[in-house]
Design a protein around this motif. Structure first.
Motif, short mmCIF file in Angstrom:
data_model
loop_
_atom_site.label_atom_id
_atom_site.label_comp_id
_atom_site.label_asym_id
_atom_site.label_seq_id
_atom_site.Cartn_x
_atom_site.Cartn_y
_atom_site.Cartn_z
N GLN A 108 -7.65 100.43 28.26
CA GLN A 108 -8.07 101.71 28.71
C GLN A 108 -7.94 102.01 30.14
N PRO A 109 -7.64 103.52 30.36
CA PRO A 109 -7.57 103.72 31.78
C PRO A 109 -8.77 103.38 32.62
N ASP A 164 -0.96 101.94 35.88
CA ASP A 164 -0.07 102.65 35.26
C ASP A 164 -0.83 103.56 34.05
N ARG A 165 -1.56 102.93 33.09
CA ARG A 165 -2.11 103.57 32.18
C ARG A 165 -2.99 104.55 32.63
N HIS A 194 6.98 101.37 30.72
CA HIS A 194 5.56 101.79 31.07
C HIS A 194 5.24 101.77 32.52
#
Length: 205
Positions: A108-109, A164-165, A194
């Motif tokens: 998850q971010p 990155d997310r 990604h």
């Protein structure tokens, strides 16, 4: 290490995968490279770490000065990372709003909560302190810690993909500054789709 030995360690990495290598091969190379760079970072002698960190602090403070009216996401140091807390405290004294990351779950971010000296902290994942409570905020700029980095601005972190997310998930992409020691410099991290390049990277050089 002096300046001469620094040039020998900068750019160190296990032999790079061949062009066109698949992700498992690249992932294994990143894992070995990460371990090697972390070992070198943790081995920096105390006196030299202070000198290098002072240089980074001066450069980071200068880079953030024009942006002091923004909400800036910073980080709490971990595993020999450059310690930004002196810069953080100086920014807060001038009224800059700061936020620290919170890991809410694997895959998850990150979320960010506002921080100031004296904020009540709790131990998060890997025992990294984070604000115990507070509303989620969206920084305008992220100061991102580096294990490794390359000339294109791609970052090698701890392998969780959190930054990155997080950047990819934000409705408005924040500005980004990577911060780390010069010994983390690589020719390439073999970026994948990604991976998100950082706008700017600051080291003691």
């Amino acid at each position: 290490m002096g300046e001469g030995s620094e040039s020998q360690t900068a750019g160190f990495a296990p032999e790079r995968p061949p062009a066109g290598a698949d992700w498992p091969t690249i992932g294994d190379w990143r894992k070995r490279t990460r371990a090697a760079l972390l070992s070198r970072r943790l081995a920096i002698p105390t006196e030299e770490r202070v000198t290098r960190s002072e240089r980074i602090s001066a450069a980071l403070a200068a880079a953030l000065e024009p942006l002091s009216d923004r909400l800036i996401g910073v980080y709490w140091p971990f595993r020999g990372e450059f310690d930004p807390r002196g810069v953080m405290a100086a920014l807060r004294e001038r009224g800059t709003r700061l936020a620290l990351p919170v890991i809410v779950g694997r895959g998850q971010p990150l979320e960010f909560r506002e921080w100031s000296p004296g904020s009540l902290m709790t131990q998060g994942v890997w025992n990294v302190p984070m604000p115990e409570s507070g509303e989620t905020v969206l920084p305008d700029l992220l100061v991102v810690p580096l294990v490794g980095f390359d000339k294109q601005g791609y970052r090698l972190g701890y392998g969780g993909g959190f930054y990155d997310r997080t950047i990819a998930a934000m409705a408005t992409r924040p500005r980004t500054i990577g911060v780390g020691f010069e010994l983390g410099r690589l020719d390439t991290i073999c970026p994948q789709p990604h991976d998100i390049a950082l706008e700017r990277i600051i080291t003691e050089r």
